[in-house]
Design a protein around this motif. Structure first.
Motif, mmCIF file in Angstrom:
data_model
loop_
_atom_site.group_PDB
_atom_site.id
_atom_site.type_symbol
_atom_site.label_atom_id
_atom_site.label_comp_id
_atom_site.label_asym_id
_atom_site.label_seq_id
_atom_site.Cartn_x
_atom_site.Cartn_y
_atom_site.Cartn_z
ATOM 1 N N VAL A 72 0.868 -1.183 0.000
ATOM 2 C CA VAL A 72 0.000 0.000 0.000
ATOM 3 C C VAL A 72 0.904 1.232 0.000
ATOM 4 O O VAL A 72 1.795 1.352 0.850
ATOM 5 C CB VAL A 72 -0.945 0.003 1.228
ATOM 6 N N VAL A 73 0.681 2.145 -0.951
ATOM 7 C CA VAL A 73 1.549 3.317 -1.085
ATOM 8 C C VAL A 73 0.842 4.626 -0.742
ATOM 9 O O VAL A 73 1.490 5.666 -0.633
ATOM 10 C CB VAL A 73 2.150 3.419 -2.512
ATOM 11 N N ARG A 74 -0.479 4.583 -0.550
ATOM 12 C CA ARG A 74 -1.227 5.793 -0.201
ATOM 13 C C ARG A 74 -2.276 5.463 0.840
ATOM 14 O O ARG A 74 -2.796 4.360 0.877
ATOM 15 C CB ARG A 74 -1.932 6.375 -1.431
ATOM 16 N N GLY A 75 -2.601 6.450 1.660
ATOM 17 C CA GLY A 75 -3.685 6.286 2.614
ATOM 18 C C GLY A 75 -3.196 5.947 4.013
ATOM 19 O O GLY A 75 -2.000 5.958 4.308
ATOM 20 N N ASN A 76 -4.156 5.610 4.888
ATOM 21 C CA ASN A 76 -3.850 5.335 6.295
ATOM 22 C C ASN A 76 -3.008 4.080 6.486
ATOM 23 O O ASN A 76 -2.335 3.940 7.502
ATOM 24 C CB ASN A 76 -5.153 5.177 7.091
ATOM 25 N N PHE A 77 -3.042 3.169 5.526
ATOM 26 C CA PHE A 77 -2.340 1.893 5.664
ATOM 27 C C PHE A 77 -1.082 1.843 4.816
ATOM 28 O O PHE A 77 -0.616 0.765 4.433
ATOM 29 C CB PHE A 77 -3.292 0.744 5.316
ATOM 30 N N LYS A 78 -0.528 3.009 4.540
ATOM 31 C CA LYS A 78 0.684 3.127 3.732
ATOM 32 C C LYS A 78 1.804 2.288 4.343
ATOM 33 O O LYS A 78 2.046 2.347 5.552
ATOM 34 C CB LYS A 78 1.100 4.595 3.668
ATOM 35 N N GLY A 79 2.461 1.493 3.495
ATOM 36 C CA GLY A 79 3.575 0.675 3.948
ATOM 37 C C GLY A 79 3.212 -0.768 4.236
ATOM 38 O O GLY A 79 4.096 -1.617 4.348
ATOM 39 N N HIS A 80 1.931 -1.087 4.362
ATOM 40 C CA HIS A 80 1.527 -2.463 4.625
ATOM 41 C C HIS A 80 1.725 -3.324 3.381
ATOM 42 O O HIS A 80 1.384 -2.911 2.278
ATOM 43 C CB HIS A 80 0.055 -2.527 5.057
ATOM 44 N N LYS A 81 2.269 -4.521 3.582
ATOM 45 C CA LYS A 81 2.501 -5.457 2.484
ATOM 46 C C LYS A 81 1.626 -6.683 2.694
ATOM 47 O O LYS A 81 1.269 -7.010 3.827
ATOM 48 C CB LYS A 81 3.963 -5.907 2.456
ATOM 49 N N GLY A 82 1.296 -7.348 1.612
ATOM 50 C CA GLY A 82 0.531 -8.574 1.734
ATOM 51 C C GLY A 82 0.130 -9.120 0.382
ATOM 52 O O GLY A 82 0.414 -8.533 -0.663
ATOM 53 N N LYS A 83 -0.562 -10.247 0.432
ATOM 54 C CA LYS A 83 -1.040 -10.920 -0.768
ATOM 55 C C LYS A 83 -2.508 -10.581 -0.955
ATOM 56 O O LYS A 83 -3.270 -10.501 -0.003
ATOM 57 C CB LYS A 83 -0.864 -12.436 -0.613
ATOM 58 N N VAL A 84 -2.914 -10.368 -2.213
ATOM 59 C CA VAL A 84 -4.309 -10.051 -2.516
ATOM 60 C C VAL A 84 -5.137 -11.321 -2.319
ATOM 61 O O VAL A 84 -4.853 -12.359 -2.922
ATOM 62 C CB VAL A 84 -4.457 -9.523 -3.958
ATOM 63 N N THR A 85 -6.152 -11.233 -1.450
ATOM 64 C CA THR A 85 -7.019 -12.387 -1.217
ATOM 65 C C THR A 85 -8.262 -12.331 -2.087
ATOM 66 O O THR A 85 -8.774 -13.365 -2.488
ATOM 67 C CB THR A 85 -7.450 -12.465 0.260
ATOM 68 N N THR A 86 -8.761 -11.120 -2.374
ATOM 69 C CA THR A 86 -9.984 -10.968 -3.160
ATOM 70 C C THR A 86 -9.913 -9.697 -3.987
ATOM 71 O O THR A 86 -9.455 -8.668 -3.491
ATOM 72 C CB THR A 86 -11.221 -10.860 -2.240
ATOM 73 N N VAL A 87 -10.359 -9.781 -5.232
ATOM 74 C CA VAL A 87 -10.601 -8.588 -6.046
ATOM 75 C C VAL A 87 -12.114 -8.482 -6.166
ATOM 76 O O VAL A 87 -12.746 -9.281 -6.836
ATOM 77 C CB VAL A 87 -9.944 -8.691 -7.433
ATOM 78 N N TYR A 88 -12.680 -7.507 -5.467
ATOM 79 C CA TYR A 88 -14.133 -7.366 -5.361
ATOM 80 C C TYR A 88 -14.559 -6.312 -6.382
ATOM 81 O O TYR A 88 -14.632 -5.129 -6.083
ATOM 82 C CB TYR A 88 -14.512 -6.944 -3.946
ATOM 83 N N ARG A 89 -14.857 -6.751 -7.595
ATOM 84 C CA ARG A 89 -15.169 -5.811 -8.675
ATOM 85 C C ARG A 89 -16.429 -5.008 -8.382
ATOM 86 O O ARG A 89 -16.520 -3.840 -8.760
ATOM 87 C CB ARG A 89 -15.332 -6.553 -9.993
ATOM 88 N N ARG A 90 -17.396 -5.632 -7.743
ATOM 89 C CA ARG A 90 -18.663 -4.943 -7.477
ATOM 90 C C ARG A 90 -18.469 -3.745 -6.546
ATOM 91 O O ARG A 90 -19.144 -2.735 -6.677
ATOM 92 C CB ARG A 90 -19.654 -5.923 -6.871
ATOM 93 N N LYS A 91 -17.518 -3.869 -5.601
ATOM 94 C CA LYS A 91 -17.262 -2.783 -4.643
ATOM 95 C C LYS A 91 -16.047 -1.934 -5.023
ATOM 96 O O LYS A 91 -15.639 -1.064 -4.249
ATOM 97 C CB LYS A 91 -17.048 -3.359 -3.243
ATOM 98 N N TRP A 92 -15.443 -2.175 -6.174
ATOM 99 C CA TRP A 92 -14.295 -1.411 -6.661
ATOM 100 C C TRP A 92 -13.117 -1.461 -5.682
ATOM 101 O O TRP A 92 -12.450 -0.443 -5.458
ATOM 102 C CB TRP A 92 -14.661 0.052 -6.908
ATOM 103 N N CYS A 93 -12.839 -2.621 -5.082
ATOM 104 C CA CYS A 93 -11.757 -2.677 -4.103
ATOM 105 C C CYS A 93 -11.079 -4.038 -4.131
ATOM 106 O O CYS A 93 -11.565 -4.979 -4.768
ATOM 107 C CB CYS A 93 -12.288 -2.384 -2.700
ATOM 108 N N ILE A 94 -9.951 -4.108 -3.435
ATOM 109 C CA ILE A 94 -9.268 -5.377 -3.227
ATOM 110 C C ILE A 94 -9.098 -5.572 -1.724
ATOM 111 O O ILE A 94 -9.136 -4.611 -0.955
ATOM 112 C CB ILE A 94 -7.890 -5.426 -3.934
ATOM 113 N N TYR A 95 -8.924 -6.829 -1.328
ATOM 114 C CA TYR A 95 -8.655 -7.150 0.063
ATOM 115 C C TYR A 95 -7.281 -7.798 0.140
ATOM 116 O O TYR A 95 -6.942 -8.664 -0.673
ATOM 117 C CB TYR A 95 -9.724 -8.101 0.627
ATOM 118 N N ILE A 96 -6.489 -7.376 1.137
ATOM 119 C CA ILE A 96 -5.126 -7.852 1.326
ATOM 120 C C ILE A 96 -5.100 -8.685 2.600
ATOM 121 O O ILE A 96 -5.686 -8.285 3.618
ATOM 122 C CB ILE A 96 -4.145 -6.664 1.396
#
Length: 169
Positions: free
Chosen positions: A82-106
């Motif tokens: 994560v390079v922007r926002g409150n969680f900047k610097g957090h690393k991880g593997k993408v668990t879900t790409v939620y197209r309906r909600k326009w987001c991903i979960y790490i």
């Protein structure tokens, strides 16, 4: 905005008064709109196969040099930071790409509710950088196609050499 159609050239011009300066913008096709309302409607009502491309993220500098590609659609099992926002610097593997909600979960990005149950935090892909790609046959083909386009275009070129060649009058 003032719209008028020049029948000889079949191009549409939009005219806007900004302060005391009059700006004229030329659109190439009649079917293309420059309306903010219509652009937003098209974006947020986009079908799933188009949302896939819209949910793209930049590649890290190492991957960018390796594949000659700037961005890729995010998919499950990609590793991101994560390079922007409150969680900047957090690393991880993408668990879900939620197209309906326009987001991903790490996977490592979660909070706990008041009752102690964990929940995942949605992150928009534009706020992450892909550090490791999950490569399969289709993705490899996509990387090759994108790299060929980048090489043909050239780095930082806005116009082709043919367009900029000066011809004597």
């Amino acid at each position: 905005f003032f719209f008028f159609n020049d029948t000889a050239t079949t191009e549409i011009y939009t005219e806007q008064i900004v302060g005391s300066v009059r700006c004229v913008q030329e659109t190439a096709h009649k079917e293309v709109t420059s309306s903010r309302r219509k652009q937003r409607r098209a974006h947020f009502s986009a079908p799933s196969h188009i949302r896939r491309k819209l949910l793209s993220a930049h590649l890290s500098t190492e991957l960018r040099k390796k594949y000659s590609v700037r961005a890729m659609p995010v998919r499950k099992d990609d590793e991101v930071i994560v390079v922007r926002g409150n969680f900047k610097g957090h690393k991880g593997k993408v668990t879900t790409v939620y197209r309906r909600k326009w987001c991903i979960y790490i996977d490592k990005l979660q909070k706990t509710k008041a009752n102690g149950a964990p929940y995942q935090i949605p992150i928009h892909p534009s706020n992450v950088t892909i550090t490791k790609l999950k490569i399969d046959k289709d993705r490899n083909d996509l990387l090759k196609r994108k790299a060929v386009k980048a090489i043909q275009k050239g780095k930082g070129e806005k116009y082709t050499v043919k367009d900029t060649a000066l011809t004597p009058d």
